[in-house]
Design an enzyme around this catalytic site. Structure first.
Site, mmCIF file in Angstrom:
data_model
loop_
_atom_site.group_PDB
_atom_site.id
_atom_site.type_symbol
_atom_site.label_atom_id
_atom_site.label_comp_id
_atom_site.label_asym_id
_atom_site.label_seq_id
_atom_site.Cartn_x
_atom_site.Cartn_y
_atom_site.Cartn_z
ATOM 1 N N LYS A 137 59.719 66.678 -75.691
ATOM 2 C CA LYS A 137 59.672 65.206 -75.754
ATOM 3 C C LYS A 137 61.022 64.613 -75.378
ATOM 4 O O LYS A 137 61.098 63.680 -74.582
ATOM 5 C CB LYS A 137 59.292 64.767 -77.178
ATOM 6 C CG LYS A 137 59.525 63.273 -77.431
ATOM 7 C CD LYS A 137 59.190 62.868 -78.851
ATOM 8 C CE LYS A 137 60.287 63.040 -79.860
ATOM 9 N NZ LYS A 137 61.306 61.996 -79.916
ATOM 10 N N ASN A 138 62.084 65.158 -75.965
ATOM 11 C CA ASN A 138 63.394 64.524 -75.779
ATOM 12 C C ASN A 138 64.020 64.811 -74.417
ATOM 13 O O ASN A 138 65.090 64.285 -74.096
ATOM 14 C CB ASN A 138 64.343 64.918 -76.912
ATOM 15 C CG ASN A 138 63.963 64.223 -78.214
ATOM 16 O OD1 ASN A 138 63.107 63.333 -78.207
ATOM 17 N ND2 ASN A 138 64.568 64.642 -79.304
ATOM 18 N N ARG B 66 63.036 53.793 -79.858
ATOM 19 C CA ARG B 66 64.465 53.555 -79.612
ATOM 20 C C ARG B 66 64.897 54.019 -78.226
ATOM 21 O O ARG B 66 65.707 53.378 -77.567
ATOM 22 C CB ARG B 66 65.320 54.308 -80.629
ATOM 23 C CG ARG B 66 65.144 53.882 -82.037
ATOM 24 C CD ARG B 66 66.167 54.585 -82.888
ATOM 25 N NE ARG B 66 67.514 54.207 -82.477
ATOM 26 C CZ ARG B 66 68.141 53.119 -82.872
ATOM 27 N NH1 ARG B 66 67.545 52.299 -83.715
ATOM 28 N NH2 ARG B 66 69.349 52.851 -82.446
ATOM 29 N N CYS C 260 66.237 51.734 -88.157
ATOM 30 C CA CYS C 260 65.669 53.066 -87.928
ATOM 31 C C CYS C 260 65.601 53.796 -89.258
ATOM 32 O O CYS C 260 66.440 53.598 -90.125
ATOM 33 C CB CYS C 260 66.562 53.827 -86.951
ATOM 34 S SG CYS C 260 66.016 55.504 -86.681
ATOM 35 N N ARG D 216 72.159 54.052 -86.595
ATOM 36 C CA ARG D 216 71.982 54.318 -85.168
ATOM 37 C C ARG D 216 72.431 53.161 -84.258
ATOM 38 O O ARG D 216 71.613 52.566 -83.545
ATOM 39 C CB ARG D 216 70.539 54.737 -84.870
ATOM 40 C CG ARG D 216 70.132 55.937 -85.675
ATOM 41 C CD ARG D 216 68.793 56.463 -85.283
ATOM 42 N NE ARG D 216 68.797 57.225 -84.028
ATOM 43 C CZ ARG D 216 67.710 57.724 -83.477
ATOM 44 N NH1 ARG D 216 66.540 57.537 -84.025
ATOM 45 N NH2 ARG D 216 67.783 58.405 -82.358
ATOM 46 N N PRO D 217 73.726 52.864 -84.258
ATOM 47 C CA PRO D 217 74.229 51.799 -83.381
ATOM 48 C C PRO D 217 74.186 52.222 -81.905
ATOM 49 O O PRO D 217 73.970 53.391 -81.592
ATOM 50 C CB PRO D 217 75.676 51.624 -83.844
ATOM 51 C CG PRO D 217 76.048 52.938 -84.458
ATOM 52 C CD PRO D 217 74.789 53.515 -85.025
ATOM 53 N N VAL D 218 74.402 51.244 -81.008
ATOM 54 C CA VAL D 218 74.434 51.564 -79.576
ATOM 55 C C VAL D 218 75.812 51.240 -78.978
ATOM 56 O O VAL D 218 75.961 51.134 -77.766
ATOM 57 C CB VAL D 218 73.316 50.828 -78.780
ATOM 58 C CG1 VAL D 218 71.949 51.358 -79.166
ATOM 59 C CG2 VAL D 218 73.396 49.322 -78.980
ATOM 60 N N LEU E 156 78.473 52.958 -78.480
ATOM 61 C CA LEU E 156 79.045 53.928 -77.532
ATOM 62 C C LEU E 156 78.310 53.874 -76.185
ATOM 63 O O LEU E 156 78.899 54.124 -75.132
ATOM 64 C CB LEU E 156 78.988 55.345 -78.111
ATOM 65 C CG LEU E 156 79.750 55.518 -79.431
ATOM 66 C CD1 LEU E 156 79.591 56.939 -79.977
ATOM 67 C CD2 LEU E 156 81.237 55.199 -79.231
ATOM 68 N N ASP F 283 67.381 67.758 -85.916
ATOM 69 C CA ASP F 283 65.924 67.592 -85.815
ATOM 70 C C ASP F 283 65.141 68.752 -86.438
ATOM 71 O O ASP F 283 63.913 68.727 -86.460
ATOM 72 C CB ASP F 283 65.494 67.427 -84.340
ATOM 73 C CG ASP F 283 65.935 66.091 -83.765
ATOM 74 O OD1 ASP F 283 66.330 65.205 -84.543
ATOM 75 O OD2 ASP F 283 65.894 65.937 -82.534
ATOM 76 N N ARG G 143 53.671 61.345 -82.391
ATOM 77 C CA ARG G 143 54.766 60.936 -81.503
ATOM 78 C C ARG G 143 55.470 62.160 -80.928
ATOM 79 O O ARG G 143 56.010 62.097 -79.818
ATOM 80 C CB ARG G 143 55.800 60.113 -82.272
ATOM 81 C CG ARG G 143 55.317 58.746 -82.688
ATOM 82 C CD ARG G 143 56.453 57.973 -83.295
ATOM 83 N NE ARG G 143 57.602 58.028 -82.395
ATOM 84 C CZ ARG G 143 58.863 57.847 -82.772
ATOM 85 N NH1 ARG G 143 59.153 57.599 -84.007
ATOM 86 N NH2 ARG G 143 59.827 57.917 -81.894
HETATM 87 C C1 EPZ Z 1 68.786 61.934 -79.716
HETATM 88 O O1 EPZ Z 1 68.945 60.642 -80.305
HETATM 89 C C2 EPZ Z 1 67.384 62.378 -80.045
HETATM 90 N N1 EPZ Z 1 66.417 61.432 -79.511
HETATM 91 C C3 EPZ Z 1 67.208 62.502 -81.556
HETATM 92 O O2 EPZ Z 1 65.902 63.015 -81.820
HETATM 93 C C4 EPZ Z 1 68.239 63.491 -82.094
HETATM 94 O O3 EPZ Z 1 68.133 63.559 -83.506
HETATM 95 C C5 EPZ Z 1 69.645 63.037 -81.702
HETATM 96 O O4 EPZ Z 1 69.722 62.866 -80.255
HETATM 97 C C6 EPZ Z 1 70.728 64.015 -82.119
HETATM 98 O O5 EPZ Z 1 70.474 65.271 -81.574
HETATM 99 C C7 EPZ Z 1 66.001 61.557 -78.238
HETATM 100 O O6 EPZ Z 1 66.448 62.398 -77.484
HETATM 101 C C8 EPZ Z 1 64.937 60.611 -77.778
HETATM 102 P P1 EPZ Z 1 72.876 60.408 -80.616
HETATM 103 P P2 EPZ Z 1 70.201 59.738 -79.914
HETATM 104 O O7 EPZ Z 1 73.291 59.245 -79.787
HETATM 105 O O8 EPZ Z 1 70.549 59.978 -78.513
HETATM 106 C C9 EPZ Z 1 75.892 57.995 -83.427
HETATM 107 C C10 EPZ Z 1 63.765 63.036 -82.795
HETATM 108 O O9 EPZ Z 1 63.332 63.245 -83.960
HETATM 109 N N2 EPZ Z 1 75.997 56.969 -82.372
HETATM 110 O O10 EPZ Z 1 73.247 61.769 -80.161
HETATM 111 O O11 EPZ Z 1 69.873 58.359 -80.332
HETATM 112 C C11 EPZ Z 1 74.513 58.034 -84.049
HETATM 113 O O12 EPZ Z 1 74.328 57.015 -85.013
HETATM 114 C C12 EPZ Z 1 64.988 62.185 -82.558
HETATM 115 O O13 EPZ Z 1 63.207 63.487 -81.785
HETATM 116 C C13 EPZ Z 1 76.899 55.935 -82.534
HETATM 117 O O14 EPZ Z 1 77.612 55.850 -83.523
HETATM 118 O O15 EPZ Z 1 71.309 60.338 -80.889
HETATM 119 C C14 EPZ Z 1 74.489 59.420 -84.630
HETATM 120 O O16 EPZ Z 1 75.171 59.430 -85.857
HETATM 121 C C15 EPZ Z 1 65.487 61.534 -83.800
HETATM 122 N N3 EPZ Z 1 76.982 54.974 -81.541
HETATM 123 C C16 EPZ Z 1 75.282 60.237 -83.604
HETATM 124 O O17 EPZ Z 1 76.056 59.267 -82.858
HETATM 125 C C17 EPZ Z 1 76.203 55.038 -80.425
HETATM 126 O O18 EPZ Z 1 76.334 54.142 -79.573
HETATM 127 C C18 EPZ Z 1 74.465 61.028 -82.624
HETATM 128 O O19 EPZ Z 1 73.447 60.186 -82.088
HETATM 129 C C19 EPZ Z 1 75.304 56.107 -80.262
HETATM 130 C C20 EPZ Z 1 75.229 57.074 -81.255
#
Ligand code: EPZ
Length: 431
Positions: A22-23, A102, A126, A131-133, A135, A316, A408
């Site tokens: 999926k991811n 998301r 969430c 989960r901020p954006v 970065l 995960d 999902r």
């Molecule tokens: C991906 O989410 C996956 N989703 C998640 O899977 C997975 O848990 C996660 O990576 C970590 O491996 C998909 O691929 C669709 P991140 P993503 O940005 O990209 C922080 C599932 O169950 N962060 O690597 O959103 C964030 O809050 C899902 O399939 C910021 O602070 O995760 C987290 O603490 C759930 N600012 C860390 O970084 C930002 O702008 C890692 O998040 C972005 C992220």
């Protein structure tokens, strides 16, 4: 609403085919926006998230179609999806859609790179953390985008196109790396991504972009270099196997005991979790067609884990592992370092008899717990499937509510487990 009933106590034996990830599929589908030509994705899992993303992409003008089954293809062969973004008709991604998934926020990058503008709703709350954006937006700014927040929307502009730059992520982010790759592929000049996510799904996206004509080196390592090109072509790409589905079924077999071939699974995508299972006394064998998981009569040993970015133990799989450890012959600890609120399954596992105490980002799990069936529900898909795993070992019936979470991310879950001897059925909402 559908529910899943599980009668616990059956061992698992047989073959479970592993679906496409999926991811990986989601960012690959989003990458179709980058090109006027057709992107054909094979081995796409049949999941509600994939269907929803097809609708979201359709709003932007992407023609998405599912090809018919080919001769010899089984129900689990994965689907082939063609995505053609000949003309982008709308650069806005509305709140009603982005708030439901998301990952659809990531359309901001290809829309901006190709059209010079994007208006994408902030995803909002969430169940597993804030989960901020920030970065993701920082990465786009480094490539020359002007970003404003307006009425809950990110408005990103690059009227004269994006230009290459250095993006140094202070924290590893999968989504941040995905969008940086997509945006930099069409930016003028060279981009260097430092502290990039090394997840296999990032490397899979890069592989596909390279087939489309992008010039990318180093994907799968923590430094990626991209030389931008002015346009990308179509391509055919096969989605890599789902390592989280793999790990989930491996833990299910470890839980019930048995002998199951996870067909199509790759050990190299999940070494850390397989290492942990071996420490717990489970046999993990690499075979030509996949990975075989065996536990025959041997006790489950307690193991402590800390979640980390790839190649560490994946967040995960944390909930599923916690369920497993309730049956180990000693106490264990899980330290969650990626998301700050990913313990929502603990109270539901407790309803099945698990004894888990929380202290900040650590969970302490008492082993040797007697699990007994009960009605349960969860707030995200990995938490939901941890309840399924616990239910497989519980005495009596477990009823998992809110099955839409499972749909999902897990293709044909009850069929895959049922064929290996689990007593599991979907009860449709009307009953
Ligand atoms: C991906 O989410 C996956 N989703 C998640 O899977 C997975 O848990 C996660 O990576 C970590 O491996 C998909 O691929 C669709 P991140 P993503 O940005 O990209 C922080 C599932 O169950 N962060 O690597 O959103 C964030 O809050 C899902 O399939 C910021 O602070 O995760 C987290 O603490 C759930 N600012 C860390 O970084 C930002 O702008 C890692 O998040 C972005 C992220």
């Amino acid at each position: 609403m559908d529910r899943i009933r599980i009668g616990g106590g059956r061992r698992l034996e047989g073959i479970i085919p592993i679906s496409g990830a999926k991811n990986a599929a989601l960012p690959l589908m989003i990458a179709s926006i980058l090109s006027r030509e057709t992107l054909t994705l094979h081995n796409v899992p049949r999941l509600s998230d994939v269907r929803l993303l097809m609708r979201i992409l359709g709003n932007h003008g992407v023609d998405a179609a599912i090809s018919g089954k080919r001769i010899g293809q089984s129900e689990e062969s994965g689907e082939t999806i063609t995505l053609s973004a000949r003309d982008i008709v709308d650069t806005t991604a509305p709140y009603e859609l982005v708030s439901r998934m998301r990952a659809s926020f990531w359309v901001v990058a290809p829309l901006l790179a190709r059209m010079g503008e994007a208006r994408v709703s902030l995803p909002g709350g969430c169940a597993i953390g804030t989960r901020p954006v920030d970065l993701l937006l920082m990465a786009l700014e480094k490539l020359g985008a002007q970003i404003e927040i307006d009425a809950g929307y990110v408005v990103a502009k690059a009227p004269r196109g994006l230009r290459g730059g250095e993006i140094d992520f202070p924290k590893v982010t999968v989504g941040g790396t995905h969008i940086a790759l997509m945006a930099a592929s069409l930016a003028r000049g060279t981009t260097v991504i430092k502290n990039a996510a090394r997840e296999p799904e990032v490397a899979d996206l890069a592989d596909c972009l390279i087939k489309m004509g992008a010039r990318i080196e180093g994907a799968g390592t923590s430094e990626i270099v991209i030389d931008g090109v002015s346009r990308l072509d179509g391509a055919h790409h096969h989605v890599l196997p789902d390592r989280i589905e793999t790990g989930t079924y491996a833990m299910a077999v470890a839980m019930t005991g048995g002998n199951v071939l996870l067909e199509g699974a790759r050990r190299d995508l999940l070494s850390s979790a397989f290492d942990v299972l071996e420490k717990a006394g489970v046999t993990v064998l690499e075979e030509k067609n996949g990975v075989r998981i065996i536990r025959e009569g041997t006790p489950l040993l307690p193991v402590d884990v800390t979640t980390e970015p790839f190649p560490g133990f994946p967040t995960d799989l944390q909930a599923q592992f916690m369920a497993l450890m309730t049956r180990a012959n000693g106490d264990s600890m899980v330290h969650e370092t990626i998301f700050e609120n990913r313990f929502m399954h603990v109270q539901e596992l407790a309803r099945l008899g698990a004894r888990i105490s929380l202290d900040g980002d650590k969970a302490f799990i008492k082993g040797n717990s007697r699990l007994t069936g009960a009605p349960v529900m969860a707030t995200d898909l990995r938490a939901s499937v941890s309840l399924v795993i616990a239910g497989l070992a519980a005495e009596g019936d477990t009823l998992v509510n809110r099955v839409y979470h499972l749909d999902r991310g897990f293709e044909a879950l009850e069929k895959k487990l049922g064929r290996c001897g689990a007593d599991i059925e979907r009860i449709s909402g009307e009953k």
